[in-house]
Design a protein around this motif. Structure first.
Motif, PDB file in Angstrom:
ATOM      1  N   ARG A 192      41.263  28.233  24.361  1.00 31.03           N
ATOM      2  CA  ARG A 192      40.967  29.037  25.712  1.00 31.03           C
ATOM      3  C   ARG A 192      40.988  30.502  25.390  1.00 31.03           C
ATOM      4  O   ARG A 192      40.321  30.937  26.252  1.00 31.03           O
ATOM      5  CB  ARG A 192      42.454  28.601  26.274  1.00 31.03           C
ATOM      6  CG  ARG A 192      42.619  27.140  26.810  1.00 31.03           C
ATOM      7  CD  ARG A 192      41.620  26.560  27.916  1.00 31.03           C
ATOM      8  NE  ARG A 192      42.097  27.004  29.084  1.00 31.03           N
ATOM      9  CZ  ARG A 192      43.156  26.440  30.156  1.00 31.03           C
ATOM     10  NH1 ARG A 192      43.862  25.369  29.740  1.00 31.03           N
ATOM     11  NH2 ARG A 192      43.534  27.108  31.294  1.00 31.03           N
ATOM     12  N   GLU A 193      41.740  30.961  24.483  1.00 28.46           N
ATOM     13  CA  GLU A 193      41.802  32.543  24.390  1.00 28.46           C
ATOM     14  C   GLU A 193      40.238  32.836  23.842  1.00 28.46           C
ATOM     15  O   GLU A 193      39.675  33.700  24.355  1.00 28.46           O
ATOM     16  CB  GLU A 193      42.827  32.871  23.487  1.00 28.46           C
ATOM     17  CG  GLU A 193      44.296  32.821  23.741  1.00 28.46           C
ATOM     18  CD  GLU A 193      45.488  32.932  22.661  1.00 28.46           C
ATOM     19  OE1 GLU A 193      45.161  33.028  21.583  1.00 28.46           O
ATOM     20  OE2 GLU A 193      46.507  32.794  23.310  1.00 28.46           O
ATOM     21  N   GLU A 194      39.834  32.022  22.890  1.00 32.05           N
ATOM     22  CA  GLU A 194      38.463  32.304  22.420  1.00 32.05           C
ATOM     23  C   GLU A 194      37.329  32.244  23.470  1.00 32.05           C
ATOM     24  O   GLU A 194      36.502  33.209  23.503  1.00 32.05           O
ATOM     25  CB  GLU A 194      38.142  31.428  21.159  1.00 32.05           C
ATOM     26  CG  GLU A 194      38.848  31.721  19.935  1.00 32.05           C
ATOM     27  CD  GLU A 194      38.719  30.802  18.894  1.00 32.05           C
ATOM     28  OE1 GLU A 194      37.936  29.703  19.284  1.00 32.05           O
ATOM     29  OE2 GLU A 194      39.103  31.075  17.890  1.00 32.05           O
ATOM     30  N   SER A 195      37.665  31.340  24.660  1.00 34.17           N
ATOM     31  CA  SER A 195      36.616  30.915  25.572  1.00 34.17           C
ATOM     32  C   SER A 195      36.831  32.306  26.490  1.00 34.17           C
ATOM     33  O   SER A 195      35.693  32.698  27.048  1.00 34.17           O
ATOM     34  CB  SER A 195      37.133  29.837  26.241  1.00 34.17           C
ATOM     35  OG  SER A 195      36.421  29.628  27.477  1.00 34.17           O
ATOM     36  N   ILE A 196      37.871  32.889  26.813  1.00 27.05           N
ATOM     37  CA  ILE A 196      38.280  34.185  27.783  1.00 27.05           C
ATOM     38  C   ILE A 196      37.756  35.305  26.984  1.00 27.05           C
ATOM     39  O   ILE A 196      37.056  36.096  27.626  1.00 27.05           O
ATOM     40  CB  ILE A 196      39.816  34.175  27.976  1.00 27.05           C
ATOM     41  CG1 ILE A 196      40.552  33.241  28.596  1.00 27.05           C
ATOM     42  CG2 ILE A 196      39.842  35.517  28.716  1.00 27.05           C
ATOM     43  CD1 ILE A 196      41.744  32.895  28.780  1.00 27.05           C
ATOM     44  N   VAL A 197      37.898  35.515  25.611  1.00 25.50           N
ATOM     45  CA  VAL A 197      37.064  36.580  25.187  1.00 25.50           C
ATOM     46  C   VAL A 197      35.811  36.561  25.230  1.00 25.50           C
ATOM     47  O   VAL A 197      34.991  37.518  25.420  1.00 25.50           O
ATOM     48  CB  VAL A 197      37.781  36.621  23.581  1.00 25.50           C
ATOM     49  CG1 VAL A 197      36.925  37.674  22.769  1.00 25.50           C
ATOM     50  CG2 VAL A 197      39.228  37.103  23.564  1.00 25.50           C
ATOM     51  N   ALA A 198      34.999  35.446  24.762  1.00 26.57           N
ATOM     52  CA  ALA A 198      33.762  35.111  24.987  1.00 26.57           C
ATOM     53  C   ALA A 198      33.167  35.350  26.453  1.00 26.57           C
ATOM     54  O   ALA A 198      32.172  36.101  26.301  1.00 26.57           O
ATOM     55  CB  ALA A 198      33.438  33.767  24.772  1.00 26.57           C
ATOM     56  N   LEU A 199      33.877  35.061  27.406  1.00 24.27           N
ATOM     57  CA  LEU A 199      33.501  35.511  28.759  1.00 24.27           C
ATOM     58  C   LEU A 199      33.467  36.849  29.189  1.00 24.27           C
ATOM     59  O   LEU A 199      32.635  37.610  29.525  1.00 24.27           O
ATOM     60  CB  LEU A 199      34.200  34.772  29.843  1.00 24.27           C
ATOM     61  CG  LEU A 199      34.087  33.104  30.063  1.00 24.27           C
ATOM     62  CD1 LEU A 199      35.046  32.723  30.998  1.00 24.27           C
ATOM     63  CD2 LEU A 199      32.759  33.179  30.699  1.00 24.27           C
ATOM     64  N   GLU A 200      34.462  37.465  28.427  1.00 27.28           N
ATOM     65  CA  GLU A 200      34.718  38.892  28.590  1.00 27.28           C
ATOM     66  C   GLU A 200      33.666  39.832  27.954  1.00 27.28           C
ATOM     67  O   GLU A 200      32.920  40.763  28.392  1.00 27.28           O
ATOM     68  CB  GLU A 200      36.193  39.542  28.429  1.00 27.28           C
ATOM     69  CG  GLU A 200      37.096  38.877  29.061  1.00 27.28           C
ATOM     70  CD  GLU A 200      38.427  39.312  28.634  1.00 27.28           C
ATOM     71  OE1 GLU A 200      38.704  39.353  27.296  1.00 27.28           O
ATOM     72  OE2 GLU A 200      39.577  39.276  29.525  1.00 27.28           O
ATOM     73  N   LYS A 201      33.517  39.270  26.894  1.00 24.06           N
ATOM     74  CA  LYS A 201      32.320  39.779  26.001  1.00 24.06           C
ATOM     75  C   LYS A 201      31.007  39.754  26.557  1.00 24.06           C
ATOM     76  O   LYS A 201      29.935  40.513  26.474  1.00 24.06           O
ATOM     77  CB  LYS A 201      32.398  39.332  24.476  1.00 24.06           C
ATOM     78  CG  LYS A 201      30.942  39.813  23.661  1.00 24.06           C
ATOM     79  CD  LYS A 201      31.318  39.108  22.170  1.00 24.06           C
ATOM     80  CE  LYS A 201      30.494  39.737  21.405  1.00 24.06           C
ATOM     81  NZ  LYS A 201      30.201  39.378  19.863  1.00 24.06           N
ATOM     82  N   GLN A 202      30.708  38.417  26.945  1.00 25.29           N
ATOM     83  CA  GLN A 202      29.462  38.366  27.957  1.00 25.29           C
ATOM     84  C   GLN A 202      29.274  39.365  29.083  1.00 25.29           C
ATOM     85  O   GLN A 202      28.171  39.844  29.321  1.00 25.29           O
ATOM     86  CB  GLN A 202      29.346  36.785  28.264  1.00 25.29           C
ATOM     87  CG  GLN A 202      28.820  35.948  27.600  1.00 25.29           C
ATOM     88  CD  GLN A 202      28.777  34.324  28.137  1.00 25.29           C
ATOM     89  OE1 GLN A 202      29.885  34.022  28.760  1.00 25.29           O
ATOM     90  NE2 GLN A 202      27.696  33.776  27.907  1.00 25.29           N
ATOM     91  N   ALA A 203      30.420  39.310  29.506  1.00 27.66           N
ATOM     92  CA  ALA A 203      30.155  40.599  30.907  1.00 27.66           C
ATOM     93  C   ALA A 203      29.945  41.872  30.355  1.00 27.66           C
ATOM     94  O   ALA A 203      29.124  42.802  30.833  1.00 27.66           O
ATOM     95  CB  ALA A 203      31.703  40.474  31.570  1.00 27.66           C
ATOM     96  N   TYR A 204      30.620  42.229  29.257  1.00 25.13           N
ATOM     97  CA  TYR A 204      30.596  43.855  28.748  1.00 25.13           C
ATOM     98  C   TYR A 204      29.122  43.904  28.094  1.00 25.13           C
ATOM     99  O   TYR A 204      28.412  44.799  28.106  1.00 25.13           O
ATOM    100  CB  TYR A 204      31.518  43.850  27.503  1.00 25.13           C
ATOM    101  CG  TYR A 204      31.296  45.141  26.794  1.00 25.13           C
ATOM    102  CD1 TYR A 204      31.625  46.261  27.162  1.00 25.13           C
ATOM    103  CD2 TYR A 204      30.592  44.960  25.532  1.00 25.13           C
ATOM    104  CE1 TYR A 204      31.373  47.477  26.535  1.00 25.13           C
ATOM    105  CE2 TYR A 204      30.306  46.259  24.851  1.00 25.13           C
ATOM    106  CZ  TYR A 204      30.524  47.366  25.141  1.00 25.13           C
ATOM    107  OH  TYR A 204      30.565  48.436  24.597  1.00 25.13           O
ATOM    108  N   GLU A 205      28.359  42.715  27.306  1.00 28.82           N
ATOM    109  CA  GLU A 205      27.171  42.950  26.890  1.00 28.82           C
ATOM    110  C   GLU A 205      26.109  42.979  27.988  1.00 28.82           C
ATOM    111  O   GLU A 205      25.237  43.870  27.934  1.00 28.82           O
ATOM    112  CB  GLU A 205      26.943  41.584  25.780  1.00 28.82           C
ATOM    113  CG  GLU A 205      27.788  41.717  24.794  1.00 28.82           C
ATOM    114  CD  GLU A 205      27.283  42.845  23.679  1.00 28.82           C
ATOM    115  OE1 GLU A 205      26.114  43.383  23.913  1.00 28.82           O
ATOM    116  OE2 GLU A 205      28.253  43.374  23.129  1.00 28.82           O
TER     117      GLU A 205
END
Length: 137
Positions: free
Chosen positions: A52-65
């Motif tokens: 779940r933590e990895e999934s959240i980080v991936a979503l945040e990274k997508q938004a940032y990118e």
């Protein structure tokens, strides 16, 4: 005011709003995933927490990118504004050159910035200065 400038601004505003909404969608998904994770964390195994933590980080990274891609210094919005502005700038430049030619003007200065926006190429004495200094280019 030039109507084509107003049209360009409207296009840029519309595009900016669309891209902001897209970025906000990813940010909202990340926030919702984080809230869900917080409320369920006590019930999750260590492996599930990690996923779940990895999934959240991936979503945040997508938004940032996405934000960087659209709104960064060399982002899509900058490129789009530049491409839409070029024809307007070209028309202004051509009008200045024509006015200078017709009016026998050697310089045109932008009052707002005190910068020279047009100079008759015949005014350039760079070659003469280099020659006087005895330097080769």
């Amino acid at each position: 005011k030039d109507p084509s400038y107003a049209v360009m601004n409207r296009q840029i505003e519309d595009l900016s709003k669309k891209w902001h909404a897209e970025v906000a969608g990813y940010e909202k998904k990340a926030e919702q995933a984080y809230q869900s994770y917080q409320s369920e964390a006590a019930l999750l195994s260590a492996q599930q927490k990690k996923q779940r933590e990895e999934s959240i980080v991936a979503l945040e990274k997508q938004a940032y990118e996405l934000k960087r891609k659209y709104f960064g210094p060399e982002g899509e919005l900058f490129k789009k504004r530049e491409s839409l502005m070029k024809p307007i700038q070209d028309r202004v430049w051509a009008a200045m050159k024509e006015l200078a030619r017709r009016g026998g003007l050697q310089l045109i200065i932008d009052r707002s910035s005190s910068k020279i926006v047009y100079a008759d190429p015949g005014l350039d004495i760079s070659e003469a200065v280099v020659s006087t200094l005895g330097l080769d280019r």
